[in-house]
Scaffold this active site. Structure first.
Site, PDB file in Angstrom:
ATOM      1  CG  HIS A 199      -1.832   1.209   1.246  1.00 61.62           C
ATOM      2  ND1 HIS A 199      -1.463   2.400   1.849  1.00 61.62           N
ATOM      3  CD2 HIS A 199      -3.063   1.407   0.729  1.00 61.62           C
ATOM      4  CE1 HIS A 199      -2.440   3.279   1.699  1.00 61.62           C
ATOM      5  NE2 HIS A 199      -3.422   2.703   1.023  1.00 61.62           N
ATOM      6  CG  LEU A 242      -2.464  -9.270   6.398  1.00 62.91           C
ATOM      7  CD1 LEU A 242      -2.412  -8.906   7.873  1.00 62.91           C
ATOM      8  CD2 LEU A 242      -1.533 -10.434   6.101  1.00 62.91           C
ATOM      9  CG  HIS A 272      -6.187  -1.037  -0.782  1.00 62.56           C
ATOM     10  ND1 HIS A 272      -6.213   0.183  -1.425  1.00 62.56           N
ATOM     11  CD2 HIS A 272      -6.148  -0.770   0.551  1.00 62.56           C
ATOM     12  CE1 HIS A 272      -6.190   1.151  -0.517  1.00 62.56           C
ATOM     13  NE2 HIS A 272      -6.151   0.601   0.675  1.00 62.56           N
TER      14      HIS A 272
END
Length: 250
Positions: free
Chosen positions: A11, A72, A77
Site C-alpha cells: 500500500h 491480508l 485495495h
C-alpha cells in the site's frame, strides 16, 4: 522457460518504517529463492509506484509478471484499486502479461507468524490457557474482510487461549482497548495483543496506543519480515504461476 517476475504490491505509507519493512520482507523472499526476480511497487506515498515498475519491466523485455498484493484480506485495495492499476497497465503495455495473485490471508503461515511474534514478546506456552488474546487488525468497511478476521479469531480460540477477540484500528468495532477491557471483564488473568498487520505505520501505532491505554500485559510486534511470511509470498506466487500455466495450456 523464464520464470515470471514477482511484483510485490504494498500500500505504502508516509511512515518510513513501512517501506523499510516491506523491503526487508522482499529481501528475505529473494534469499529464499535465488534466481527469482522480485520487484516492489507501492500504491501511494512511496516510490516506485506500481505503474512505473511495470513500465520498466516492459521496457526491459520482461514477458510475464505475477502481481502479489501484500494484503491480508480481500477488501477494497485487492478488489478495486489493484485490479484497476493492473488493467490500465495491460492496456498500455500489451507485450507484458500480468496476473494478479491471491491475497495472503487467511493462512496457517500467518497464524504461525502471529505465534512467533507473541513468543518473541514473552508469551510462554504455559501462559496461553490463562491469557486472553486480542487479534488486532487494521480494519475495513468490507464485510468479507471483517468476517475473515472474526473467523481467524475463532480458529485461534481452539489453540489454547482462554478467549480470543478480534479488534480493529479503523472502520469497524471494537477498538483494541475495548477488546482488552472485555477480556479483563470476562476474567482473563493476562491479555496479549497480536497486531494482524504486516508493517508499522499509523494504524499499528493506534493498536499500540489502545494496548497501552487498556493496560494489556503483552503487545506483540507486527508480522514484518518473518520467514513464515516470506514463505507465504512464495506460495502465493507458485499458486498464481500454476494457474497461469493451466490457463495458457487450456
Amino acid at each position: 522457460m523464464t520464470r515470471p517476475v514477482l511484483l510485490v504490491i504494498a500500500h505504502g505509507s508516509r511512515d518510513p518504517r513501512h517501506a523499510a519493512t516491506v523491503h526487508a520482507l522482499t529481501e528475505r523472499v529473494r534469499a529464499a529463492r535465488p534466481g527469482l526476480r522480485v520487484e516492489t511497487g507501492f500504491l501511494e506515498f512511496n516510490a516506485p509506484s506500481v505503474p512505473r515498475v511495470l513500465e520498466r519491466l516492459h521496457a526491459e523485455g520482461a514477458g510475464e509478471v505475477i502481481a502479489l498484493p501484500l494484503l491480508l484480506t480481500r477488501a477494497f485495495h485487492a478488489k478495486t484499486d489493484i485490479p484497476s492499476v493492473l488493467r490500465e497497465a495491460r492496456a498500455r503495455l500489451p507485450r507484458l502479461r500480468i496476473r494478479q495473485a491471491a491475497v495472503l490471508g487467511p493462512s496457517p503461515l500467518l497464524n504461525a507468524t502471529l505465534g512467533r511474534r507473541l513468543r518473541e514478546a514473552g508469551v510462554r506456552p504455559g501462559d496461553i490457557p490463562r491469557t486472553g488474546l486480542v487479534l488486532a487488525s487494521a480494519g475495513s468497511s468490507d464485510p468479507e474482510a471483517i468476517a475473515v478476521i472474526a473467523e481467524i479469531a475463532r480458529e485461534l480460540r481452539h489453540t489454547g487461549w482462554c478467549a480470543v477477540r478480534p479488534a480493529f484500528a479503523s472502520a469497524a468495532l471494537p477498538r483494541t482497548e475495548d477488546a482488552v477491557r472485555a477480556l479483563r471483564a470476562e476474567g482473563a488473568d493476562r491479555v496479549a495483543v497480536a497486531p494482524y498487520v504486516i508493517a508499522p505505520g499509523r494504524l499499528p501505532d493506534r493498536i499500540a496506543a489502545g494496548t497501552e491505554a487498556a493496560g494489556a500485559d503483552v503487545l506483540a510486534d507486527v508480522l514484518g519480515p518473518a520467514p513464515e511470511l516470506a514463505r507465504l509470498l512464495l506460495d502465493r506466487y507458485d499458486e498464481a504461476r500454476v494457474t497461469v500455466g493451466a490457463s495458457l495450456s487450456a
